[in-house]
Design a protein around this motif. Structure first.
Motif, mmCIF file in Angstrom:
data_model
loop_
_atom_site.group_PDB
_atom_site.id
_atom_site.type_symbol
_atom_site.label_atom_id
_atom_site.label_comp_id
_atom_site.label_asym_id
_atom_site.label_seq_id
_atom_site.Cartn_x
_atom_site.Cartn_y
_atom_site.Cartn_z
ATOM 1 N N MET A 33 0.712 -1.281 0.063
ATOM 2 C CA MET A 33 -0.018 -0.003 -0.063
ATOM 3 C C MET A 33 0.890 1.322 -0.085
ATOM 4 O O MET A 33 0.578 2.429 -0.549
ATOM 5 N N SER A 34 1.936 1.097 0.581
ATOM 6 C CA SER A 34 2.826 2.374 0.604
ATOM 7 C C SER A 34 3.407 2.780 -0.933
ATOM 8 O O SER A 34 3.519 3.802 -1.165
ATOM 9 N N LEU A 35 3.520 1.598 -1.500
ATOM 10 C CA LEU A 35 3.949 1.886 -3.022
ATOM 11 C C LEU A 35 2.783 2.575 -4.013
ATOM 12 O O LEU A 35 2.974 3.523 -4.817
ATOM 13 N N ILE A 36 1.688 1.875 -3.810
ATOM 14 C CA ILE A 36 0.403 2.045 -4.490
ATOM 15 C C ILE A 36 0.017 3.391 -4.238
ATOM 16 O O ILE A 36 -0.463 3.970 -5.147
ATOM 17 N N SER A 37 -0.034 3.830 -2.920
ATOM 18 C CA SER A 37 -0.692 5.119 -2.750
ATOM 19 C C SER A 37 0.076 6.425 -3.282
ATOM 20 O O SER A 37 -0.768 7.265 -3.449
ATOM 21 N N ARG A 38 1.175 6.185 -3.694
ATOM 22 C CA ARG A 38 2.009 7.279 -4.469
ATOM 23 C C ARG A 38 1.631 7.805 -5.741
ATOM 24 O O ARG A 38 1.620 8.650 -6.119
ATOM 25 N N PHE A 39 1.042 6.595 -6.377
ATOM 26 C CA PHE A 39 0.291 6.866 -7.699
ATOM 27 C C PHE A 39 -1.225 6.836 -7.876
ATOM 28 O O PHE A 39 -1.683 6.896 -9.129
ATOM 29 N N ILE A 40 -1.763 7.465 -6.732
ATOM 30 C CA ILE A 40 -3.131 7.688 -6.761
ATOM 31 C C ILE A 40 -3.479 9.106 -6.189
ATOM 32 O O ILE A 40 -2.625 9.709 -5.281
ATOM 33 N N SER A 41 -4.150 10.060 -7.021
ATOM 34 C CA SER A 41 -4.344 11.409 -6.582
ATOM 35 C C SER A 41 -5.411 11.582 -5.527
ATOM 36 O O SER A 41 -5.584 10.576 -4.905
ATOM 37 N N GLU A 42 -5.590 12.673 -5.008
ATOM 38 C CA GLU A 42 -6.430 13.020 -3.789
ATOM 39 C C GLU A 42 -8.031 12.429 -3.873
ATOM 40 O O GLU A 42 -8.463 12.178 -2.940
ATOM 41 N N GLN A 43 -8.309 12.491 -5.110
ATOM 42 C CA GLN A 43 -9.885 12.119 -5.490
ATOM 43 C C GLN A 43 -10.035 10.580 -5.780
ATOM 44 O O GLN A 43 -10.871 9.931 -5.792
ATOM 45 N N ALA A 65 -2.481 -3.528 -10.133
ATOM 46 C CA ALA A 65 -2.553 -3.576 -8.412
ATOM 47 C C ALA A 65 -3.410 -2.588 -7.857
ATOM 48 O O ALA A 65 -4.096 -3.411 -6.915
ATOM 49 N N ILE A 66 -3.889 -1.615 -8.295
ATOM 50 C CA ILE A 66 -4.617 -0.562 -7.767
ATOM 51 C C ILE A 66 -5.890 -1.163 -7.901
ATOM 52 O O ILE A 66 -6.808 -1.238 -7.173
ATOM 53 N N LYS A 67 -6.331 -1.758 -9.118
ATOM 54 C CA LYS A 67 -7.506 -2.351 -9.365
ATOM 55 C C LYS A 67 -7.929 -3.570 -8.459
ATOM 56 O O LYS A 67 -9.284 -3.777 -7.782
ATOM 57 N N GLN A 68 -6.981 -4.458 -8.085
ATOM 58 C CA GLN A 68 -6.899 -5.433 -7.462
ATOM 59 C C GLN A 68 -7.140 -5.147 -5.815
ATOM 60 O O GLN A 68 -8.189 -5.532 -5.173
ATOM 61 N N ALA A 69 -6.384 -3.915 -5.353
ATOM 62 C CA ALA A 69 -6.613 -3.447 -4.010
ATOM 63 C C ALA A 69 -7.956 -2.929 -3.769
ATOM 64 O O ALA A 69 -8.461 -2.852 -2.941
ATOM 65 N N ARG A 70 -8.521 -2.418 -4.925
ATOM 66 C CA ARG A 70 -9.916 -1.561 -4.907
ATOM 67 C C ARG A 70 -10.923 -2.881 -4.758
ATOM 68 O O ARG A 70 -11.933 -2.800 -4.148
ATOM 69 N N ILE A 71 -10.845 -3.729 -5.427
ATOM 70 C CA ILE A 71 -11.891 -4.864 -5.510
ATOM 71 C C ILE A 71 -11.849 -5.635 -4.247
ATOM 72 O O ILE A 71 -12.775 -5.933 -3.525
ATOM 73 N N LEU A 72 -10.464 -5.814 -3.587
ATOM 74 C CA LEU A 72 -10.495 -6.501 -2.119
ATOM 75 C C LEU A 72 -10.794 -5.228 -1.171
ATOM 76 O O LEU A 72 -10.458 -5.580 -0.071
ATOM 77 N N SER A 73 -11.359 -4.288 -1.288
ATOM 78 C CA SER A 73 -11.395 -3.004 -0.369
ATOM 79 C C SER A 73 -10.322 -2.805 0.334
ATOM 80 O O SER A 73 -10.583 -2.399 1.471
ATOM 81 N N LEU A 74 -9.249 -2.798 -0.076
ATOM 82 C CA LEU A 74 -7.848 -2.095 0.590
ATOM 83 C C LEU A 74 -7.681 -0.871 0.075
ATOM 84 O O LEU A 74 -7.302 0.041 0.864
ATOM 85 N N LEU A 75 -8.438 -0.302 -1.047
ATOM 86 C CA LEU A 75 -8.524 1.017 -1.472
ATOM 87 C C LEU A 75 -9.881 1.462 -1.880
ATOM 88 O O LEU A 75 -10.542 0.667 -2.373
ATOM 89 N N PRO A 76 -10.458 2.774 -1.416
ATOM 90 C CA PRO A 76 -11.454 3.020 -1.865
ATOM 91 C C PRO A 76 -11.521 3.274 -3.347
ATOM 92 O O PRO A 76 -10.559 3.810 -3.805
ATOM 93 N N PHE A 77 -12.863 3.130 -4.051
ATOM 94 C CA PHE A 77 -12.848 3.406 -5.479
ATOM 95 C C PHE A 77 -12.717 4.970 -5.565
ATOM 96 O O PHE A 77 -12.299 5.394 -6.762
ATOM 97 N N LEU A 78 -13.636 5.669 -4.825
ATOM 98 C CA LEU A 78 -13.513 7.171 -4.943
ATOM 99 C C LEU A 78 -13.314 7.655 -3.554
ATOM 100 O O LEU A 78 -13.563 7.108 -2.562
ATOM 101 N N ASN A 79 -12.595 8.738 -3.418
ATOM 102 C CA ASN A 79 -12.266 9.589 -2.405
ATOM 103 C C ASN A 79 -12.880 10.950 -2.331
ATOM 104 O O ASN A 79 -12.453 11.845 -2.663
ATOM 105 N N ASN A 80 -14.329 11.044 -2.176
ATOM 106 C CA ASN A 80 -14.892 12.040 -2.242
ATOM 107 C C ASN A 80 -15.760 12.547 -0.868
ATOM 108 O O ASN A 80 -17.095 12.725 -0.868
ATOM 109 N N GLU A 81 -14.954 12.684 0.080
ATOM 110 C CA GLU A 81 -15.500 13.043 1.417
ATOM 111 C C GLU A 81 -16.276 14.393 1.387
ATOM 112 O O GLU A 81 -17.422 14.605 1.971
ATOM 113 N N LYS A 82 -15.694 15.363 0.809
ATOM 114 C CA LYS A 82 -16.408 16.769 0.703
ATOM 115 C C LYS A 82 -17.662 16.762 0.058
ATOM 116 O O LYS A 82 -18.636 17.266 0.497
#
Length: 101
Positions: A33-43, A65-82
């Motif tokens: 996750m430390s590697l993958i999170s560097r290649f994802i925007s704030e959104q 890897a990002i798509k697999q992490a999203r499917i396994l719910s390790l990463l959110p599909f969208l980050n739209n808290e606001k």
């Protein structure tokens, strides 16, 4: 030296070579996750290859890897808290309309 010859000389600007974003020892995996999170925007979007400065093969592996992490719910599909907070405050509760006779 003439002005005409001066135009063809290259400038000796020094530039700082940037380090590659993925080191040779790093393994591209959905669990890293430390590697993958560097290649994802704030959104939550996957950044482009030009922004990441990756090779084509590395970008493909990162995307998978990002798509697999999203499917396994390790990463959110969208980050739209606001956006989520805004929609909660704008919800209206409308009661049933009654007809006056």
């Amino acid at each position: 030296m003439d002005k005409s010859k001066r135009l063809f000389l290259k400038s000796k600007r020094s530039f700082r070579r940037r380090l590659p974003p993925i080191q040779s020892g790093d393994r591209i995996d959905y669990r890293n996750m430390s590697l993958i999170s560097r290649f994802i925007s704030e959104q939550g979007k996957i950044l482009s290859r030009r922004v990441n400065r990756l090779t084509l093969k590395q970008q493909r592996l990162i995307t998978i890897a990002i798509k697999q992490a999203r499917i396994l719910s390790l990463l959110p599909f969208l980050n739209n808290e606001k956006q989520f907070e805004r929609t909660e405050s704008n919800t209206r509760t409308t009661g049933l309309r009654t007809r006056n006779k």
